[in-house]
Write a protein that holds these residues in place. Sequence first.
Motif, PDB file in Angstrom:
ATOM      1  N   LYS A 116       1.031  -1.215   0.044  1.00 14.21           N
ATOM      2  CA  LYS A 116       0.062  -0.127   0.073  1.00 14.21           C
ATOM      3  C   LYS A 116       0.900   1.315  -0.044  1.00 14.21           C
ATOM      4  N   ALA A 117       1.845   1.176   0.790  1.00 15.19           N
ATOM      5  CA  ALA A 117       2.826   2.310   0.784  1.00 15.19           C
ATOM      6  C   ALA A 117       3.314   2.598  -0.467  1.00 15.19           C
ATOM      7  N   LYS A 118       3.772   1.711  -1.346  1.00 15.75           N
ATOM      8  CA  LYS A 118       4.416   1.732  -2.481  1.00 15.75           C
ATOM      9  C   LYS A 118       3.517   2.378  -3.547  1.00 15.75           C
ATOM     10  N   ALA A 119       2.144   1.647  -3.420  1.00 20.97           N
ATOM     11  CA  ALA A 119       1.060   2.292  -4.326  1.00 20.97           C
ATOM     12  C   ALA A 119       0.848   3.701  -4.138  1.00 20.97           C
ATOM     13  N   THR A 120       0.730   4.249  -2.963  1.00 23.26           N
ATOM     14  CA  THR A 120       0.337   5.566  -2.765  1.00 23.26           C
ATOM     15  C   THR A 120       1.765   6.387  -3.259  1.00 23.26           C
ATOM     16  N   VAL A 121       2.691   6.042  -3.002  1.00 18.09           N
ATOM     17  CA  VAL A 121       3.901   6.812  -3.587  1.00 18.09           C
ATOM     18  C   VAL A 121       3.801   7.006  -5.127  1.00 18.09           C
TER      19      VAL A 121
END
Length: 249
Positions: A244-249
């Motif tokens: 999720k953190a990678k997607a938001t970035v």
Amino acid sequence: MLSRTALLSANALKSKGPLGAGLVQASHSLHTSAQSLAPVPPLPEKGGKVRHGIIPEEFFQLLYPKTGVTGPYMLGTGLLVYLLSKELYIVNHETMSAASIGAVIIYGIKKFGPSVAAFADKLNEEKVAKAQEVKDLALTSLTQAIEEEKKQQWRAEGRSMLFDAKRNNVAMLLETNFRERIHMVTNEVKKRLDYQIALQNLHRQMEQEHMINWVEKSVIGSITPQQEKESIAKCISDLKALAKAKATV
């Protein structure tokens, strides 16, 4: 001393008769004087001068101071007249024969003497030449022998240097063998030490592997199934949060 004793005994026996005289004759000491080492003068190559074919020149030279120049002739004439007048010598056919033979001999000597003398001198020269040739050959061979002896002496003197070089070579070979053996011993000792070090390293590696395996087995054995499920769920949740953190970035 020995000859004096023999002389006394001989004189004592001489007075006793014929036997003593014979013993005296047999008792003379031998000639024991020292040899003369003076050099023998060489024989003359040519004869002395003569007059009238047979009378030596020295005879005239001896009479000249006392009788003068004509003295020898007068002496010879006087002796001949004396012998004939006193009939000490009688003239006969043998005298004529002797005079004829003497004249022939004198004529032969005067006529053929120089040629015979030259022939004899030639033979003598040939003999002297042969003797000189033999002497020269002997001198040459002796000279060669002396040179060969000097060469052998030079070689004998060089043997000491050769022996020194051989001793040095032997010493170098011994030193080389000694160093090769020292090097071989060093290598053998190094190999054995390297073997001991490798053996110790192997023991240490095996202990480490055994310790790691034991720790792993202990850790794995201490984990319960519930802890394993919780850890798996934790890992899944962490992976989702990372996604999720990678997607938001």
